[in-house]
Design an enzyme around this catalytic site. Structure first.
Site, PDB file in Angstrom:
ATOM      1  CB  SER A 141     -21.186 -40.522  23.757  1.00 38.30           C
ATOM      2  OG  SER A 141     -20.696 -40.471  24.900  1.00 38.30           O
ATOM      3  CE  LYS A 142     -25.521 -47.085  24.731  1.00 37.47           C
ATOM      4  NZ  LYS A 142     -26.147 -48.434  24.783  1.00 37.47           N
ATOM      5  NE  ARG A 143     -17.271 -43.104  25.620  1.00 43.46           N
ATOM      6  CZ  ARG A 143     -17.883 -43.643  24.567  1.00 43.46           C
ATOM      7  NH1 ARG A 143     -18.445 -44.903  24.728  1.00 43.46           N
ATOM      8  NH2 ARG A 143     -17.901 -42.960  23.628  1.00 43.46           N
TER       9      ARG A 143
ATOM     10  N   PRO B 124     -27.461 -50.934  28.166  1.00 44.14           N
ATOM     11  CG  PRO B 124     -26.621 -49.014  29.298  1.00 44.14           C
ATOM     12  CD  PRO B 124     -26.255 -50.238  28.795  1.00 44.14           C
TER      13      PRO B 124
END
Ligand code: GLU
Length: 511
Positions: A267-269, A18
């Site tokens: 971040s993505k996390r 994504p």
């Protein structure tokens, strides 16, 4: 494709998953920059790294950009004069440039196996020789066309031995990247590694592909994330070695988006861990089946999301915070993009949504609210829907919160706020309310002004203070001490429902 005077920019995501909100911001700044200049915004899918390809990611990227109102003039779905717009479909284009670089001595074939590279790293680490990498200092000790006899190289290529083509970085030179945001960034060439440009599977790496594509697509400005700044000197060298230096695009490396506490890159996390989405649209991971939340699904208006993102790194130089896309296009300039990282504030994101919920037309908000009401089985007439929406919207930041604020217009209270009841509900209250109910039975028309008159004369006639009546009345109608003007609530509920709720409250509330 001859015209090199008009602005052409590109957003070049890799379909590896994504799109992070930082990526959306990069796309947005490219879009704004292009539109302001009357130029073109191009979507190029960088899918050279087949190992990291994720099914559905390309569609996801397009859907996300569309949701944001970021439209492209040329792209994989639309075509255009500089296509194809997927790197995997441009495979045949790159090899001639690789050959050109090798022929001119700016690149070379390397046959080192992963084991060889590992040995080199270990050896250099042991010798403590700075940064262990394949570069101008170490390449003469490796297995490549610079160190091997030409005949042997030819033989190996003929035999189909796997190889990589590496850039031959210059020695003892200063490479300068002229960045529109950071000014001149200087790097000593001995610090650069001999990056792989092309592999024997016929695929270029990102470094080669992005330079070739940007050149062939007549890209005038490369606007991308700060994480690409370390690669920019290498790209500058490639433009030079390919003979394209005169038409090298201008570079602008955008500042990072930082976590809400200001420490480190968002971040993505981080998203679901810290309680807010980091993706524009929810993403279901095709391999794990896990879903990561998105701004769209969290109830954000795309305009609010885009407005918020625009101000993460760019400032208009005024106090203005609310910008439509048209205003952003008009106001945007790279000069006002900061070098420093931009701290993301999830509360501010909500604030933006709140503003858009207040500023949009009541009809638009009501229409969105009615979808939610339908799901719950309610179909209020248009005028009632509009009235309710305008009564509660200032208390809401999201369409879903309209329901939290307005549910009592549709459903009688299931319970009563105990704390509020203890304070405002006295032994005498039921009698007062029932008496009021009788008075209301004769109030005609049951509209706000007449209701107001009825309440006033009731208080005068019975010597009841507003403090003894109004909060208790609100509790009976709403079930809590909140909500807009009680008279407005009464008008919407109607006489019968008001009477019913008063009766129910006098039976149920015990303090
Ligand atoms: N594919 C790169 C990315 O995903 C784009 C880098 C560039 O814009 O040159 O960020």
């Amino acid at each position: 494709m001859k015209d090199h005077t008009s602005v052409r920019v590109r957003f070049a995501p890799s379909p590896t998953g994504p799109l992070h909100m930082g990526g959306v911001r990069t796309a947005l700044y490219n879009y704004l920059f292009a539109k302001k200049a009357g130029g073109h915004f191009i979507l190029l899918i960088e899918d050279t790294d087949q190992k990291r390809f994720v099914a559905g990611a390309e569609n996801y990227i397009m859907e996300s950009l569309k949701w944001c109102g970021i439209t492209w003039d040329e792209g994989p779905d639309k075509g255009g004069p500089a296509g194809p717009y997927r790197q995997s479909e441009r495979k045949d284009i790159y090899s001639q440039y690789v050959r050109q670089l090798v022929d001119k001595g700016h690149a070379y074939y390397a046959f080192d196996t992963p084991g060889d590279l590992d040995d080199m790293r270990k050896r250099l680490e042991k010798e403590k020789k700075g940064n262990p990498q394949y570069d101008s200092q170490t390449r003469m000790e490796m297995k490549n066309s610079l160190t091997m006899p030409a005949a042997e190289v030819k033989q190996m290529l003929n035999d189909g031995v796997p190889y990589a083509v590496r850039l031959k970085t210059p020695e003892n030179e200063e490479v300068v990247v002229d960045d529109l945001i950071r000014g001149k960034v200087r790097v000593h060439s001995n610090l650069l590694d001999d990056k792989v440009l092309f592999k024997s599977d016929g695929m270029p790496t990102y470094h080669l592909a992005n330079v070739v594509d940007d050149h062939l697509m007549n890209i005038t400005h490369v606007i991308r994330g700060e994480e690409w700044l370390p690669s920019a000197p290498l790209h500058v060298l490639l433009y030079r070695y390919l003979g394209w230096e005169q038409r090298m695009p201008a570079f602008a490396h955008l500042p990072l988006l930082l976590k809400p506490d200001g420490h480190g890159k968002l971040s993505k996390r981080d998203g679901d861990r810290l309680g807010f989405p980091v993706f524009p649209v929810a993403w279901k991971d095709p391999s794990s089946g896990e879903t990561a939340s998105g701004y769209r699904e969290a109830g954000y208006f795309p305009e609010a999301f885009v407005n918020m993102l625009a101000l993460l790194g760019w400032n208009p130089g005024t106090e203005q915070e609310l910008f439509s896309m048209t205003e952003l296009v008009k106001g945007f300039s790279i000069d006002r993009v900061s070098k420093a990282g931009a701290r993301f504030d999830p509360e501010k994101a909500k604030w933006f949504n709140h503003q858009y919920l207040q500023n949009k037309s009541i009809e638009e908000i009501a229409a969105q609210f009615s979808i939610l009401l339908k799901e719950k089985g309610y179909h209020p007439p248009e005028d009632k829907l509009l009235t309710i929406t305008s009564l509660v919207r200032e208390r809401a930041s999201f369409i879903s919160e309209l329901w939290d604020q307005a549910s009592y217009f549709f459903e009688p209270p299931e319970g009563y706020d105990e704390k509020f009841a203890r304070k405002k509900w006295k032994n005498t209250t039921p009698a007062i309310l029932l008496q009021l109910s009788e008075k209301l039975a004769t109030t005609e028309p049951f509209l706000r002004d007449a209701i107001d008159d009825a309440l006033q004369s009731f208080m005068d006639d019975t010597n009841t203070g507003a403090g003894a009546l109004m909060p208790a009345l609100r509790l009976a109608l709403v079930g809590a001490g909140r909500g807009p003007d009680v008279k407005a609530i009464m008008e919407v509920l109607g006489k019968e429902e008001v009477t019913r709720r008063i009766k129910a409250a006098t039976e149920k509330i015990v303090v």
